[in-house]
Design an enzyme around this catalytic site. Structure first.
Site, PDB file in Angstrom:
ATOM      1  N   ARG A 174       0.875  -1.182   0.000  1.00  0.00           N
ATOM      2  CA  ARG A 174       0.000   0.000   0.000  1.00  0.00           C
ATOM      3  C   ARG A 174       0.905   1.223   0.000  1.00  0.00           C
ATOM      4  O   ARG A 174       1.702   1.419   0.925  1.00  0.00           O
ATOM      5  CB  ARG A 174      -0.903   0.003   1.245  1.00  0.00           C
ATOM      6  CG  ARG A 174      -1.519   1.353   1.504  1.00  0.00           C
ATOM      7  CD  ARG A 174      -2.607   1.336   2.558  1.00  0.00           C
ATOM      8  NE  ARG A 174      -3.801   0.708   2.059  1.00  0.00           N
ATOM      9  CZ  ARG A 174      -5.003   0.816   2.635  1.00  0.00           C
ATOM     10  NH1 ARG A 174      -5.133   1.518   3.744  1.00  0.00           N
ATOM     11  NH2 ARG A 174      -6.047   0.220   2.113  1.00  0.00           N
ATOM     12  N   HIS A 195      -7.550   0.746  -6.162  1.00  0.00           N
ATOM     13  CA  HIS A 195      -7.710  -0.106  -4.982  1.00  0.00           C
ATOM     14  C   HIS A 195      -8.411  -1.391  -5.439  1.00  0.00           C
ATOM     15  O   HIS A 195      -9.569  -1.649  -5.103  1.00  0.00           O
ATOM     16  CB  HIS A 195      -8.550   0.640  -3.938  1.00  0.00           C
ATOM     17  CG  HIS A 195      -8.453   0.087  -2.554  1.00  0.00           C
ATOM     18  ND1 HIS A 195      -7.679  -1.006  -2.228  1.00  0.00           N
ATOM     19  CD2 HIS A 195      -9.057   0.462  -1.392  1.00  0.00           C
ATOM     20  CE1 HIS A 195      -7.803  -1.252  -0.933  1.00  0.00           C
ATOM     21  NE2 HIS A 195      -8.640  -0.380  -0.407  1.00  0.00           N
ATOM     22  N   GLN A 249     -10.209  -3.911  -3.035  1.00  0.00           N
ATOM     23  CA  GLN A 249     -11.476  -3.372  -2.550  1.00  0.00           C
ATOM     24  C   GLN A 249     -12.590  -3.660  -3.552  1.00  0.00           C
ATOM     25  O   GLN A 249     -13.670  -4.137  -3.195  1.00  0.00           O
ATOM     26  CB  GLN A 249     -11.335  -1.853  -2.343  1.00  0.00           C
ATOM     27  CG  GLN A 249     -12.600  -1.187  -1.847  1.00  0.00           C
ATOM     28  CD  GLN A 249     -12.957  -1.620  -0.439  1.00  0.00           C
ATOM     29  OE1 GLN A 249     -12.123  -1.549   0.456  1.00  0.00           O
ATOM     30  NE2 GLN A 249     -14.182  -2.072  -0.217  1.00  0.00           N
ATOM     31  N   ASP A 278     -17.290   7.279  -0.859  1.00  0.00           N
ATOM     32  CA  ASP A 278     -15.997   7.157  -0.181  1.00  0.00           C
ATOM     33  C   ASP A 278     -15.663   8.542   0.380  1.00  0.00           C
ATOM     34  O   ASP A 278     -16.309   9.546   0.021  1.00  0.00           O
ATOM     35  CB  ASP A 278     -14.933   6.690  -1.200  1.00  0.00           C
ATOM     36  CG  ASP A 278     -13.547   6.465  -0.579  1.00  0.00           C
ATOM     37  OD1 ASP A 278     -13.451   6.386   0.657  1.00  0.00           O
ATOM     38  OD2 ASP A 278     -12.562   6.396  -1.350  1.00  0.00           O
ATOM     39  N   CYS A 336     -16.271   1.811   1.121  1.00  0.00           N
ATOM     40  CA  CYS A 336     -15.083   0.997   1.373  1.00  0.00           C
ATOM     41  C   CYS A 336     -14.631   1.095   2.825  1.00  0.00           C
ATOM     42  O   CYS A 336     -13.955   0.198   3.319  1.00  0.00           O
ATOM     43  CB  CYS A 336     -13.961   1.427   0.439  1.00  0.00           C
ATOM     44  SG  CYS A 336     -13.563   3.180   0.569  1.00  0.00           S
ATOM     45  N   ARG A 363     -13.545  -8.466   2.099  1.00  0.00           N
ATOM     46  CA  ARG A 363     -12.136  -8.237   1.772  1.00  0.00           C
ATOM     47  C   ARG A 363     -11.347  -9.522   2.053  1.00  0.00           C
ATOM     48  O   ARG A 363     -10.495  -9.935   1.286  1.00  0.00           O
ATOM     49  CB  ARG A 363     -11.558  -7.082   2.614  1.00  0.00           C
ATOM     50  CG  ARG A 363     -12.136  -5.704   2.302  1.00  0.00           C
ATOM     51  CD  ARG A 363     -11.673  -5.190   0.947  1.00  0.00           C
ATOM     52  NE  ARG A 363     -10.223  -5.129   0.834  1.00  0.00           N
ATOM     53  CZ  ARG A 363      -9.460  -4.139   1.282  1.00  0.00           C
ATOM     54  NH1 ARG A 363     -10.009  -3.096   1.866  1.00  0.00           N
ATOM     55  NH2 ARG A 363      -8.145  -4.156   1.126  1.00  0.00           N
TER      56      ARG A 363
HETATM   57  N1   CP Z   1     -11.159  -0.052   2.793  1.00  0.00           N
HETATM   58  C1   CP Z   1      -9.863  -0.102   3.183  1.00  0.00           C
HETATM   59  O1   CP Z   1      -8.948  -0.351   2.395  1.00  0.00           O
HETATM   60  O2   CP Z   1      -9.690   0.098   4.511  1.00  0.00           O
HETATM   61  P1   CP Z   1      -8.273   0.356   5.241  1.00  0.00           P
HETATM   62  O3   CP Z   1      -7.750   1.662   4.727  1.00  0.00           O
HETATM   63  O4   CP Z   1      -8.606   0.390   6.703  1.00  0.00           O
HETATM   64  O5   CP Z   1      -7.360  -0.761   4.892  1.00  0.00           O
HETATM   65  N1  NVA Z   2      -9.983   6.833  -1.069  1.00  0.00           N
HETATM   66  C1  NVA Z   2      -9.573   6.378   0.235  1.00  0.00           C
HETATM   67  C2  NVA Z   2      -9.803   4.918   0.385  1.00  0.00           C
HETATM   68  C3  NVA Z   2      -9.426   4.331   1.712  1.00  0.00           C
HETATM   69  C4  NVA Z   2      -9.633   2.867   1.808  1.00  0.00           C
HETATM   70  C5  NVA Z   2      -8.118   6.738   0.445  1.00  0.00           C
HETATM   71  O1  NVA Z   2      -7.309   6.533  -0.463  1.00  0.00           O
HETATM   72  O2  NVA Z   2      -7.783   7.216   1.539  1.00  0.00           O
END
Ligand code: CP
Ligand code: NVA
Length: 323
Positions: A102, A129, A132, A224, A264, A292
């Site tokens: 990530r 993502h 997700q 989101d 998400c 997930r």
């Molecule tokens: N939805 C998601 O990816 O959550 P986190 O940022 O907590 O991993």
């Molecule tokens: N769009 C958000 C998603 C988090 C899971 C971010 O990137 O922070």
């Protein structure tokens, strides 16, 4: 799919995405049947941003498949500063059987995938993502019984989550609508890709500035956060710009009467969604979060099952291996 990475939904053919979702459902239905499927294999998890769901579901997921995980925080690796992406990849491929990462720039994941001779899984970048979106469509399929022809409305920022939802919707024949304020649209090349590929599956992809148009008669309403990780300094400005894009009772009422609400998570309650929508009987956000786990177990299993544990590189002296 062996030897492949999971960097973008766009790298797969529709039957491969369908197969992974089916495998996710099978694993969810009978997890014990897969308890040794990745016995002894290790997943390195590189996090340059915070996480609850991604960290817990990959960690628990690999353990439930008989493997191990290793959490590598930003402080430990300091990717690109303490050590280059190339060097990190060439080290890890000798020690573990898969990498989940990530990070911020999508190119970092792409470079890691090009370099490492083990599977690399995108656990979120500024651009996408994909894990997700796999969990999202697994959830939609479970609840609606099918995906083709469903209207999926994403309301808010044209961000990483929106991109992956568009790509996966296009692969599976859904009609994805993305409603954003001007200047916050999804990337033009992402929209073009989704439109073009949706044609082959009977789906479609639309962008609009009207939240009502997107949500009208939708089967799924998705939102989101307005400011993603890394955009925290824009929070106040975005709150002002995105005000009309809040998913509240009035907007949600434009959708079909049996529409589901998705997010998400993490959610900023009172901003992009109100409590009455996210806590309503039509909200499936926690089922979505749980999925997930199942979706990613399918991805890890498919990608990592044939990666050997132990030395596998050419400089190893054969007599020593056989001794
Ligand atoms: N939805 C998601 O990816 O959550 P986190 O940022 O907590 O991993
Ligand atoms: N769009 C958000 C998603 C988090 C899971 C971010 O990137 O922070």
């Amino acid at each position: 799919m062996h030897g492949k990475d999971f960097v973008s939904i766009r790298d797969f053919a529709p039957p491969e995405i369908q197969y992974l979702l089916l495998l996710g459902r099978q694993i969810k239905a009978a997890p014990e049947a897969y308890s040794q499927a990745l016995k002894g294999k290790t997943l390195a998890m590189i996090f340059e941003k915070p996480s609850l769901r991604t960290r817990v579901t990959f960690d628990v997921g690999i353990q439930q498949l008989g493997g191990f995980s290793l959490y590598l925080s930003p402080a430990e690796i300091n990717l690109g500063k303490r050590e280059s992406v190339y060097d990190v990849a060439r080290n890890l491929e000798r020690m573990v059987q898969g990498i989940m990462i990530r990070t911020f720039a999508h190119e970092v994941v792409a470079e890691m995938a090009r370099t490492a001779r083990i599977p690399v899984i995108n656990g979120l970048t500024d651009f996408s993502h994909p894990c997700q979106a796999m969990a999202d469509f697994l959830t939609i399929w479970e609840i609606k019984g099918h995906v083709e022809g469903l209207k999926v409305a994403f309301v808010g920022d044209g961000n990483n989550v929106a991109h992956s939802l568009m790509f996966t919707g296009a692969q599976l024949g859904a009609d994805v609508w993305v409603a954003t304020p001007e200047k916050y649209e999804p990337k033009a090349d992402a929209v073009a890709w989704a439109k073009q590929h949706a044609r082959e599956t009977g789906g479609d992809c639309h962008t609009t500035q009207s939240a009502e148009d997107a949500v009208r008669r939708a089967d799924v309403v998705y939102t989101d956060v307005w400011a993603s990780m890394g955009q925290e300094q824009e929070t106040a400005e975005r709150k002002r710009i995105f005000k009309e894009y809040q998913v509240n009772k009035k907007l949600f009422a434009c959708a079909k009467s049996d529409a589901i609400f998705m997010h998400c998570l993490p959610a900023h309650r009172g901003d992009e969604v109100t409590d009455e929508v996210i806590d309503s009987g039509q909200s499936v956000v926690f089922q979505e979060a749980e999925n997930r786990l199942h979706a990613q177990k399918a991805i890890m299993l498919e990608l990592m099952k044939d990666v050997p544990v132990g030395p596998k590189h050419p400089e190893i002296v054969p007599e020593l291996v056989h001794a």
